[in-house]
Design a protein around this motif. Structure first.
Motif, mmCIF file in Angstrom:
data_model
loop_
_atom_site.group_PDB
_atom_site.id
_atom_site.type_symbol
_atom_site.label_atom_id
_atom_site.label_comp_id
_atom_site.label_asym_id
_atom_site.label_seq_id
_atom_site.Cartn_x
_atom_site.Cartn_y
_atom_site.Cartn_z
ATOM 1 N N MET A 26 0.818 -1.211 0.000
ATOM 2 C CA MET A 26 0.000 0.000 0.000
ATOM 3 C C MET A 26 0.857 1.268 0.000
ATOM 4 S SD MET A 26 -2.957 -1.146 -0.319
ATOM 5 C CE MET A 26 -3.867 0.355 -0.168
ATOM 6 N N THR A 27 2.064 1.203 0.572
ATOM 7 C CA THR A 27 2.904 2.397 0.663
ATOM 8 C C THR A 27 3.996 2.441 -0.399
ATOM 9 O OG1 THR A 27 4.338 1.322 2.291
ATOM 10 C CG2 THR A 27 2.498 2.647 3.141
ATOM 11 N N SER A 28 4.183 1.378 -1.151
ATOM 12 C CA SER A 28 5.223 1.345 -2.177
ATOM 13 C C SER A 28 4.721 1.982 -3.468
ATOM 14 C CB SER A 28 5.636 -0.101 -2.481
ATOM 15 O OG SER A 28 6.212 -0.695 -1.363
ATOM 16 N N SER A 29 5.667 2.550 -4.206
ATOM 17 C CA SER A 29 5.302 3.105 -5.505
ATOM 18 C C SER A 29 5.173 1.966 -6.512
ATOM 19 C CB SER A 29 6.379 4.091 -5.978
ATOM 20 O OG SER A 29 7.556 3.396 -6.334
ATOM 21 N N LYS A 30 4.576 2.271 -7.641
ATOM 22 C CA LYS A 30 4.410 1.272 -8.694
ATOM 23 C C LYS A 30 5.775 0.766 -9.164
ATOM 24 C CE LYS A 30 2.330 0.488 -13.184
ATOM 25 N NZ LYS A 30 1.665 1.064 -14.336
ATOM 26 N N ALA A 31 6.750 1.664 -9.288
ATOM 27 C CA ALA A 31 8.092 1.281 -9.737
ATOM 28 C C ALA A 31 8.756 0.329 -8.743
ATOM 29 C CB ALA A 31 8.957 2.516 -9.937
ATOM 30 N N GLU A 34 7.102 -3.099 -9.147
ATOM 31 C CA GLU A 34 7.571 -3.762 -10.371
ATOM 32 C C GLU A 34 8.991 -4.281 -10.194
ATOM 33 O OE1 GLU A 34 7.019 -0.820 -13.394
ATOM 34 O OE2 GLU A 34 4.876 -1.254 -13.592
ATOM 35 N N ALA A 35 9.843 -3.495 -9.533
ATOM 36 C CA ALA A 35 11.229 -3.918 -9.290
ATOM 37 C C ALA A 35 11.250 -5.172 -8.420
ATOM 38 C CB ALA A 35 12.019 -2.795 -8.630
ATOM 39 N N GLU A 36 10.407 -5.212 -7.407
ATOM 40 C CA GLU A 36 10.352 -6.383 -6.531
ATOM 41 C C GLU A 36 9.879 -7.620 -7.295
ATOM 42 O OE1 GLU A 36 7.873 -7.683 -2.599
ATOM 43 O OE2 GLU A 36 8.724 -5.660 -2.618
#
Length: 135
Positions: A26-31, A34-36
């Protein structure tokens, strides 16, 4: 030990882990997400993370092509593609090629070859490659 009020229970380790993952999503950006995901798929492919690739060593890397460009090198055509795996990028260069079927931005790819450094960037010349699912 803390006392738990009647009628309430404490969260198990598994529940806390699930809650932690939910809050991180919920707190992570889309980028970041995707990186994860790319890092997880790299581990599944048993490929070396690009950030861990050492120069003058053979490595197998996997990720998604960000860009594909035609750049002449020494008067001869060269197809260059930037591969991103969630940790870093590496340039894949096919000398003497103007186009390769399936090598397009957004495509998942696994490549193997000798890693070198040029102008501080990781580069792999004429790598063996396998196209994976995607675009």
């Amino acid at each position: 030990m803390d006392e738990v009020p009647a009628g309430r229970t404490t969260a198990t380790g598994q529940e806390r882990g699930g809650l932690r993952r939910f809050l991180r999503r919920m707190t992570s950006s889309k980028a970041e997400m995707e990186a994860e995901e790319l890092q997880q798929s790299t581990r599944a492919e048993e490929a070396t993370p690009i950030t861990a690739c050492a120069a003058r060593k053979r490595h197998c890397v996997a990720g998604t092509l960000r860009t594909v460009t035609l750049r002449p090198r020494g008067g001869a055509p060269a197809l260059e593609a930037e591969l991103y795996d969630g940790t870093d990028v590496i340039n894949l260069v096919w000398l003497g090629r103007r186009k390769i079927a399936g090598i397009d931005p957004g495509r998942r790819l696994r490549a193997e070859g000798l890693v070198s450094l040029q102008d501080g960037r990781k580069v792999m010349f004429n790598p063996r490659y396998e196209l994976r699912g995607g675009s």
